[in-house]
Design a protein around this motif. Sequence first.
Motif, PDB file in Angstrom:
ATOM      1  N   HIS A 518     101.140 -64.846 -29.331  1.00 12.76           N
ATOM      2  CA  HIS A 518     100.979 -63.522 -28.663  1.00 12.76           C
ATOM      3  C   HIS A 518     101.094 -63.651 -27.058  1.00 12.76           C
ATOM      4  O   HIS A 518     100.898 -62.622 -26.272  1.00 12.76           O
ATOM      5  N   SER A 519     101.260 -64.960 -26.525  1.00  9.82           N
ATOM      6  CA  SER A 519     101.215 -64.916 -25.215  1.00  9.82           C
ATOM      7  C   SER A 519     102.541 -65.028 -24.564  1.00  9.82           C
ATOM      8  O   SER A 519     103.436 -65.932 -24.812  1.00  9.82           O
ATOM      9  N   MET A 520     102.855 -63.874 -24.132  1.00  8.91           N
ATOM     10  CA  MET A 520     104.219 -63.883 -23.346  1.00  8.91           C
ATOM     11  C   MET A 520     104.541 -64.855 -22.180  1.00  8.91           C
ATOM     12  O   MET A 520     105.570 -65.361 -21.909  1.00  8.91           O
ATOM     13  N   GLU A 521     103.400 -65.274 -21.436  1.00  9.09           N
ATOM     14  CA  GLU A 521     103.434 -66.262 -20.707  1.00  9.09           C
ATOM     15  C   GLU A 521     103.941 -67.526 -21.243  1.00  9.09           C
ATOM     16  O   GLU A 521     104.964 -68.257 -20.776  1.00  9.09           O
ATOM     17  N   ASP A 522     103.094 -67.989 -22.209  1.00 10.74           N
ATOM     18  CA  ASP A 522     103.712 -69.380 -22.947  1.00 10.74           C
ATOM     19  C   ASP A 522     105.036 -69.273 -23.456  1.00 10.74           C
ATOM     20  O   ASP A 522     105.840 -70.253 -23.357  1.00 10.74           O
ATOM     21  N   ILE A 523     105.639 -68.145 -24.043  1.00 12.24           N
ATOM     22  CA  ILE A 523     106.865 -67.920 -24.434  1.00 12.24           C
ATOM     23  C   ILE A 523     107.838 -68.424 -23.390  1.00 12.24           C
ATOM     24  O   ILE A 523     108.839 -68.734 -23.397  1.00 12.24           O
ATOM     25  N   ALA A 524     107.711 -67.263 -22.256  1.00 13.39           N
ATOM     26  CA  ALA A 524     108.713 -67.175 -21.293  1.00 13.39           C
ATOM     27  C   ALA A 524     108.866 -68.732 -20.583  1.00 13.39           C
ATOM     28  O   ALA A 524     109.891 -68.852 -20.163  1.00 13.39           O
TER      29      ALA A 524
END
Length: 602
Positions: A518-524
């Motif tokens: 759910h972490s957009m930062e981690d995925i990006a």
Amino acid sequence: MISCKDISFSYDGKVPTLSNVTLDIADGEFLCILGGNGSGKSTLAKHLNALLVPDSGSVEVDGLNTSDPQLVYDVRSRVGMVFQNPDDQLVATLVENDIAFGPENLGVPTSELSQRVADALASVGLMGFEQHETHALSGGQKQRVAIAGALAMHPEVLILDEASSMLDPRGRHGLLKVCQELNHAGMTIVMITHFMEEAALADRVVLLDRGRIALEGTPEEILTRADELHSLNLEEPFACQLALELKRRGLDITPHVDEESVVTEIRAAMGRHIETSLCDKTAASDEAPQSSDTAPLIQFEHVYYSYEKSTRERARRRKKNAPATQAAEWGNDPNAVWALRDISFDVHEGEMLGIAGHTGSGKSTIIQHMNGLVHPTQGRVLLQGASMADKHVNETAKTTVGMVFQYPEHQLFANTVFEDVAFGPQNLGLSANEVTERVLEALRLVGLDADEVAQKSPFELSGGQQRRCAFAGVLAMRPRVLVLDEPVAGLDPAARTEFLQLIDDLHARGLTIVMVSHSMEDIATHCDRVLIMNKGSIVSLGTPREVFASDRDLKSIGLGLPAPQHMARLLRDAGIPLPHRRLYSTKTLAKSIVALAAGGVA
């Protein structure tokens, strides 16, 4: 409302978990409790509603001493609590029965129960889920049911112990909105969280360190103290991180915890260099995305999946639900027949694929197809070109594709760490020497010292070590693909960074990674490609830059942008000419801002 006076507590009578904690919580206050994993946050929370009583000192709730067994009912009727893992809290098979359980035990009249259940479901955006079975819900949906169960009791104090850790961005925003509304209506809120942006909204912040209060004050006073936060395994809110990075680069920006204040500071510092005509320029260094030329390891071909196994039952539900009921506010359709709808994509050898989507969008259902835990209702899933409908291929998938579930420490079961990690290799029929070799290798890969932990019970390890042990048990099977479902949920920022580095290291060794988050930062930051789900369908698939270039589509399905992208949008809205189609990190965003401030082009 709550008064803790010099309380100390130990689980084993030897090692103190809380030491001489004195804390008053005012009636109607919004208090946030922060601290690294193992700092005593959950233990303190359990003292606030008499789930635990102190070894020494006293806790009073609205004047009631929690150590008096005759007052426990009165204390718990005033203080509602939501745990980090909803499975620890759900007690009934149907959603409406679970939410009604607390009010029933408080003696609420039957005539009032249904309205309380309806109001609570509306508060968490799950209207229409009354007759759903709790075990069939996604992790985020279960968390909402747990929150609704606490709200239905109409407590005077609501304690949330990492209650947002399994929620999607819209769910977290919705929960915070509910908490703020309840707080404005007079309810006392005590929130434990690792999300600093949530802490920034509180009236007061308390930081725990090894069972003691280390810092206490307003969010602006506490959450801008970067060095002290880092020493406690915590981090600043992103707005403060950016301000500090700009200050390091020579731009005089005062750190604040809220985005608006930092945007105002940056705009003032930019002065005459703001030229809106530059807004659409894209830096020459923005590279075109590279397409993968590697052969797919896993292929999804027009996959549909329904938890209703019979064609007749699916048809009955479609007919029954033909007139659309009121949609859930947080992005779920309670009457959806298909959990997955026409899913087609490939997972390539050696890539790291991120999967994101709102709660209940089908993320966990997709990854369960990857190693044959479930099979398509329609369509095919292929492993190295062969259909998993074939029994032999399906068996191969169990060893080729390693699965690490949400809260992987719950996968532990053996008497010792060695036995736990060895379980998989032993079931492959390997020799004792080969099993030992794999166990030692897996423990080394996850950063655990075999000499130190191999003969310990996995349940004696710290939370972070348990998670590493669970990873090792999967890696000992030597899979080609590692599938991770929210692998860093519930970890403090320091542990989160360590685990993401561990995942990066495994990927660098050639392991193919699929990570649900759910972490957009981690995925990006960590993934080569990103797949975005909405209501069982794929809405976007591409590089992080392609997917996160615009927030319009993401916002419409309840997801957010990575924090640097979100801040870049706010700055552009304020007239600062940052390029649109660029994937920013904290450092690259700060670099672009400083370049503009110096009269250049971002």
